[in-house]
Design a protein around this motif. Sequence first.
Motif, mmCIF file in Angstrom:
data_model
loop_
_atom_site.group_PDB
_atom_site.id
_atom_site.type_symbol
_atom_site.label_atom_id
_atom_site.label_comp_id
_atom_site.label_asym_id
_atom_site.label_seq_id
_atom_site.Cartn_x
_atom_site.Cartn_y
_atom_site.Cartn_z
ATOM 1 N N ALA B 8 -5.429 -4.098 6.352
ATOM 2 C CA ALA B 8 -4.306 -3.177 6.549
ATOM 3 C C ALA B 8 -4.222 -2.772 8.019
ATOM 4 O O ALA B 8 -3.133 -2.702 8.595
ATOM 5 N N ARG B 9 -5.382 -2.522 8.612
ATOM 6 C CA ARG B 9 -5.377 -2.134 10.040
ATOM 7 C C ARG B 9 -4.878 -3.294 10.899
ATOM 8 O O ARG B 9 -4.072 -3.114 11.806
ATOM 9 N N THR B 12 -1.117 -3.670 10.345
ATOM 10 C CA THR B 12 -0.407 -2.556 10.986
ATOM 11 C C THR B 12 -0.307 -2.807 12.490
ATOM 12 O O THR B 12 0.736 -2.583 13.108
ATOM 13 N N ARG B 13 -1.396 -3.305 13.063
ATOM 14 C CA ARG B 13 -1.391 -3.592 14.500
ATOM 15 C C ARG B 13 -0.377 -4.705 14.816
ATOM 16 O O ARG B 13 0.380 -4.627 15.772
ATOM 17 N N GLY B 16 3.348 -3.413 12.818
ATOM 18 C CA GLY B 16 3.814 -2.036 12.925
ATOM 19 C C GLY B 16 3.627 -1.314 11.599
ATOM 20 O O GLY B 16 3.634 -1.946 10.533
ATOM 21 N N PRO B 17 3.482 0.008 11.633
ATOM 22 C CA PRO B 17 3.157 0.770 10.411
ATOM 23 C C PRO B 17 4.267 0.745 9.361
ATOM 24 O O PRO B 17 3.994 0.864 8.169
ATOM 25 N N ARG B 18 5.510 0.561 9.780
ATOM 26 C CA ARG B 18 6.636 0.584 8.861
ATOM 27 C C ARG B 18 6.561 -0.518 7.810
ATOM 28 O O ARG B 18 7.179 -0.431 6.747
ATOM 29 N N LYS B 19 5.850 -1.588 8.105
ATOM 30 C CA LYS B 19 5.840 -2.742 7.192
ATOM 31 C C LYS B 19 4.562 -2.842 6.357
ATOM 32 O O LYS B 19 4.382 -3.820 5.639
ATOM 33 N N VAL B 20 3.691 -1.836 6.467
ATOM 34 C CA VAL B 20 2.405 -1.932 5.760
ATOM 35 C C VAL B 20 2.163 -0.673 4.928
ATOM 36 O O VAL B 20 2.361 0.443 5.416
ATOM 37 N N SER B 22 -0.824 1.284 2.784
ATOM 38 C CA SER B 22 -2.279 1.177 2.661
ATOM 39 C C SER B 22 -2.932 2.315 1.884
ATOM 40 O O SER B 22 -4.097 2.231 1.539
ATOM 41 N N CYS B 43 -3.920 -3.988 0.035
ATOM 42 C CA CYS B 43 -2.923 -3.697 1.055
ATOM 43 C C CYS B 43 -1.598 -4.303 0.583
ATOM 44 O O CYS B 43 -1.595 -5.306 -0.140
ATOM 45 N N VAL B 45 2.249 -5.554 2.081
ATOM 46 C CA VAL B 45 3.066 -5.733 3.272
ATOM 47 C C VAL B 45 4.516 -5.923 2.833
ATOM 48 O O VAL B 45 4.794 -6.507 1.788
#
Lengths: 461, 461
Positions: B8-9, B12-13, B16-20, B22, B43, B45
Amino acid sequence: MTLPHPLARDLTRQLGPRKVLSTPGERRMYSYDAIQMGVVPVCVVLPESTQDVALAVKAARAAGLPVVGRGAASGLSGGAAPAEPSLVISFTRMTRLSIDAARREAHAQAGVVTLKVSDAARPHGLVYPPDPASFRTSTIGGNLAENAGGPMCFKYGVSGDYVRGLQFVDADGDIHDLTRDAYDLAGLLIGSEGTLGLITEATLRLSTPARYTRTLMSSFARVGDAADAVSRAIAAGAVPAKLEFMDRACVNAIEDYLNIGLPRAAGAVLLVDTDGDDLDTVQEELELVERACTSSGGEVRRAATDADAAALWQARRSVSPALGRIRPQRMNEDIVVPRSVLGEVVREIEALGQASGLKLVQFGHIGDGNLHPNILFDPRTESEEAVHALAHRIASVAIRHGGVLSGEHGIGSMKLPFMAEAVDPVTMSALWDAKHALDPQGRLNPGKVLPSPDGLGGAHD
Amino acid sequence: MTLPHPLARDLTRQLGPRKVLSTPGERRMYSYDAIQMGVVPVCVVLPESTQDVALAVKAARAAGLPVVGRGAASGLSGGAAPAEPSLVISFTRMTRLSIDAARREAHAQAGVVTLKVSDAARPHGLVYPPDPASFRTSTIGGNLAENAGGPMCFKYGVSGDYVRGLQFVDADGDIHDLTRDAYDLAGLLIGSEGTLGLITEATLRLSTPARYTRTLMSSFARVGDAADAVSRAIAAGAVPAKLEFMDRACVNAIEDYLNIGLPRAAGAVLLVDTDGDDLDTVQEELELVERACTSSGGEVRRAATDADAAALWQARRSVSPALGRIRPQRMNEDIVVPRSVLGEVVREIEALGQASGLKLVQFGHIGDGNLHPNILFDPRTESEEAVHALAHRIASVAIRHGGVLSGEHGIGSMKLPFMAEAVDPVTMSALWDAKHALDPQGRLNPGKVLPSPDGLGGAHD
């Protein structure tokens, strides 16, 4: 005198002499299909059952020889012509056929002649729609191996669309019975030209024939106009049962052969059937097509009688033999392009033909966007390199317009050189993965459908 | 507080956070489909492009985690419910859709809701016929992964029949664009429930809608009579656009839910549409069906108005929610049997239900021979072993009568235990070969479609 190959002796011992052909003269007959010369097989087996096929595949494997399946060899891409010394399995004796009217199904062994399925179904009020031009000689096994089309396929779908179940023999000689749920392995076998397995039997869906059919022929000054009429008719909502195109060279070849009064001066001719269970609707649809033809500058002649219509369709089915009279050999393409670009594609290909100085004719199931540009040539006087260069340019036109290489004849050996351009390397590698899964040692019809990975020039990883 | 999984990290990297998603609460929502509980994913996506999907698959591979694709999760076999801790790729944001009227095609990303395709096509005079009951919520990607059917599919074919091309992301995260010539890899992907690749986009064939539709409902004293009427109507030459069956328990469940005046006392009900471009033909075909129903003892009511017909079809589409009100869980089967044995099969299954003491209802696309026996149960008070034993007996009835396990819902996890009986070991091994070719490490939706080779108890070699 040449001694029979050890495989021939082995098969004769196991199957009896009646099922094995081993003399050079016998074997030579199994080295070509309707269009392509191949390598003379080391042995030919004529199985009478799926068990015979399984046994033959096992014997070939033990002898380290490839296996090439063969129906009536009326194919037009070299699919049944061996690319290497092989065992040829000819299915012509596997002709068991039964109709289950309640289930609307036919059970056909691979060697059943296509037309016989409808002949057997008709007394039950049923038909088998797929109608490749060679349906009087072609077999169900060959049709499925190449996923053959035909004029009726525009409205009714190709051979594979009629398969409810398949039996096949795999590269190890094991027998499989497939339905079409879970993974559609049957669908993968269909059109794989005997490179993933040998189809021995099929359960085919039958349907009821349309009550009424009406036919027209329209002639056009230019080939592009005919293509435009097709786009126009379909955009107007017509779904003809058949929608066929022939250019001037093609019409004249047929006229030389049959002398039935086709318009020799026309640049192109369309042949159209509409069908259905309601006569008014069938006629309305024919009128839609007629208006589209007229708007594109076509002259329309409706078939007045059933005999008149039958003669026109006999003409269409005679294209192959008629072209065979012009030059001893031909390179037959089978491109499919979006209907919206048909006019442009037909005109581009015509121009390429004229520029090449070679004899080029075009015809095909234009309703599907399926065109058969044919290069007619005499290998004694014309350069095969020039033929291949023109074929390559034609294939490139199709690919550039978002089309594909094969609508109904298969890739075979003939279109193999163009596959690397038509399919990106990543997807090609997935196709090879499928091949390796079902035929890890490459024993089934080698040299067909997929170009050798080495041939990709390093683009393949 | 649980820390996000390293995957997940990483995602996210990269995305971007909008698509993950967790957090445990977010992830739990992606652990089940419409019928089956699965494992909470590590996770989730939400890709917005095929490139996002490819990136996510690569990241999951690097993390050593399986990948499970998910559309609207309206599936009825557990296909989208993870069997192991996985990365779930939810396609709901991939909703790009365009219509090419000249080519009669829709280009749809995997997350496009099924009904929207026809909505977008209708202004061009076109429709997309496949109509699974959940078509207001289900997605094209999910429909293709399960090769979904629907009432219209009897006459017009299932989802896969409308696919001209596919884009998919493979187990390595590579992107493929497939046409349907050469090997029909697209056909193998269709119905493979995300176990061979993730379908990201499709080119769909559109067709023109029928001009006229007529509807009737027929009620029967006994379920077997309804099945007999179906065999009789089809044998007489009728090809209804829709031909649906519901038994008494099913009719009463809907009536409790919608209160629209269905015949509660009937043992079974058939719902039938005939359609076409000529009203006389459409009505004649309806009469054929009506006569078949009457001959089998049915009482017939024709829909007087379009609103009347729409209400009847709304009733059929409400089966799933209506059954959900009776018991909290259900085991949904999806067998297909030859139409000629329908009466016998329906009666046998009804008797099995009665003998078991469990609540059993039957309905389905009976024109295709596709039946959905549903066992309704409450896991708090009823034995799941008894439910599975009954489901197993029902599957065995289908297999014994020459049928298959899944018509349109897929095998998923639900029918996995019956696959070893439905598919012989040699063919099962060919299906595994296909799986290994496309997903050698078993990273794509593990635990679906194919039972683990070990589970075959040595029959697999």
